[in-house]
Design a protein around this motif. Structure first.
Motif, PDB file in Angstrom:
ATOM      1  N   ASP A 146      10.283   9.472 -28.477  1.00  0.00           N
ATOM      2  CA  ASP A 146      10.593  10.311 -27.310  1.00  0.00           C
ATOM      3  C   ASP A 146       9.601  10.101 -26.169  1.00  0.00           C
ATOM      4  N   HIS A 147       8.544   9.287 -26.423  1.00  0.00           N
ATOM      5  CA  HIS A 147       7.580   8.995 -25.347  1.00  0.00           C
ATOM      6  C   HIS A 147       7.520   7.512 -25.001  1.00  0.00           C
ATOM      7  N   ASP A 200       1.668  15.189 -26.397  1.00  0.00           N
ATOM      8  CA  ASP A 200       1.924  16.155 -27.474  1.00  0.00           C
ATOM      9  C   ASP A 200       0.644  16.635 -28.155  1.00  0.00           C
ATOM     10  N   HIS A 221       5.874  18.814 -24.440  1.00  0.00           N
ATOM     11  CA  HIS A 221       7.094  19.593 -24.699  1.00  0.00           C
ATOM     12  C   HIS A 221       6.815  21.049 -24.331  1.00  0.00           C
TER      13      HIS A 221
HETATM   14 ZN   LIG Z   1       7.035  14.322 -28.246  1.00  0.00          ZN
END
Ligand SMILES: [Zn+2]
Length: 313
Positions: free
Chosen positions: A99-100, A199, A236
């Motif tokens: 997701d990054h 994160d 997030h």
């Molecule tokens: Zn993440």
């Protein structure tokens, strides 16, 4: 006179409350201006798996924090076109997770250079292409890339810190050690006192501890707390103030402490299902708690960071 002052102060409180609500309201898949030339794009984690993105405007170009998943990268590119005519020159991966970073190749195809700390590239060597290939079975946007694996960052640094400064703005890239992953990078705007944490700091129950070092996590956040920070833009969840860092560090401290004391009492993993953490960290407690407790248990009983148990040395 006094009544007037009272009314004025009530209005001031209401205005402050309204601002607070606006800032803490989730607005997934929208981009908002945080400061002149700095935008925050909240990713829809729940439905799309996206991380947050930050866009920083320099004199002649833009820097984007995190590549996101391919679908998040495309959505961010569209938003970027609406806010600026300048090209995206750099995209910084704060960590190696899909997701990054799985959108990396889209950004480089569009002319950007992907940047990260060396630990991000090392984590990719450790876990890829297995995770990419697994994710491609679950996510169409990754499958549609038709790539065998993630594209590693084009430029890496191993020193804290790396600086981009074009006279218009100074952007610092920091590394404080292993918290969420072995490559956790921070992006700091000293003039604006804005810190992008990836994160290593999240706002809500979004902590994934599988690749982490739970015992060391608070130390990393505490090192970042030494920076002069007014606004925290997490990987997030919605933006917050410096208290977000304190809360995140405390969550990891309390998690580690609670599991350690259970281990000392001779409890087994199955006894830990009902483990509770203090109210002071409830912002970070959610469905993931049992997984976080299990990871902390393994970390403590095996005497090494959970990422070493999962990914080897
Ligand atoms: Zn993440």
């Amino acid at each position: 006179m006094h009544k007037r002052l009272l009314i004025l102060s009530i209005f001031a409180c209401l205005a402050a409350a309204a601002l607070f609500v606006t800032r803490t309201d989730a607005k997934p898949e929208t981009i908002e201006r945080i400061a002149p030339g700095v935008w925050f794009r909240e990713g829809d984690l729940k439905n799309l798996g996206h991380c947050n993105n930050i866009v920083v405007e320099m004199k002649d170009y833009l820097i984007v924090v995190d590549a996101n998943f391919p679908s998040g990268a495309r959505a961010t590119m569209e938003d970027v076109k609406r806010i600026s005519d300048k090209p995206v020159k750099y995209v910084f991966d704060t960590l190696h997770h899909g997701d990054h970073s799985y959108g990396n190749a889209l950004w480089t195809d569009a002319g950007a250079t992907t940047l990260a700390y060396q630990g991000v590239a090392d984590e990719m060597k450790r876990y890829e292409p297995a995770r990419w290939q697994q994710t491609a079975k679950e996510r169409k946007d990754v499958a549609d890339m038709h790539r065998p694996s993630v594209e590693p960052p084009k430029q890496t640094f191993d020193q804290n810190m790396y600086v981009l400064d074009d006279g218009a703005r100074r952007v610092e890239f920091h590394f404080y050690g292993w918290a969420h992953t072995r490559g956790d990078g921070f992006v700091y705007l000293p003039h604006e006192q804005i810190l992008c944490t990836g994160d290593a700091v999240v706002n809500g129950p979004y902590n994934y501890t599988g690749d982490g070092n739970i015992g060391n996590w608070p130390n990393v956040v505490k090192a970042a707390q030494k920076l002069n920070v007014k606004t925290v833009l997490p990987g997030h969840g919605v933006p917050g103030g410096p208290d977000l860092m304190a809360g995140q560090a405390l969550f990891m401290t309390e998690l580690h402490r609670a599991v350690k004391s259970a281990v000392h009492q001779g409890k087994h993993p199955e006894d830990l299902a009902k483990l509770q953490l203090p109210d002071s960290v409830k912002n970070w407690v959610g469905d993931g708690l049992s997984g976080q407790v299990k990871d902390a248990y393994e970390e403590i009983t095996q005497g090494k960071p959970h990422g070493e148990i999962l990914g080897g040395k």
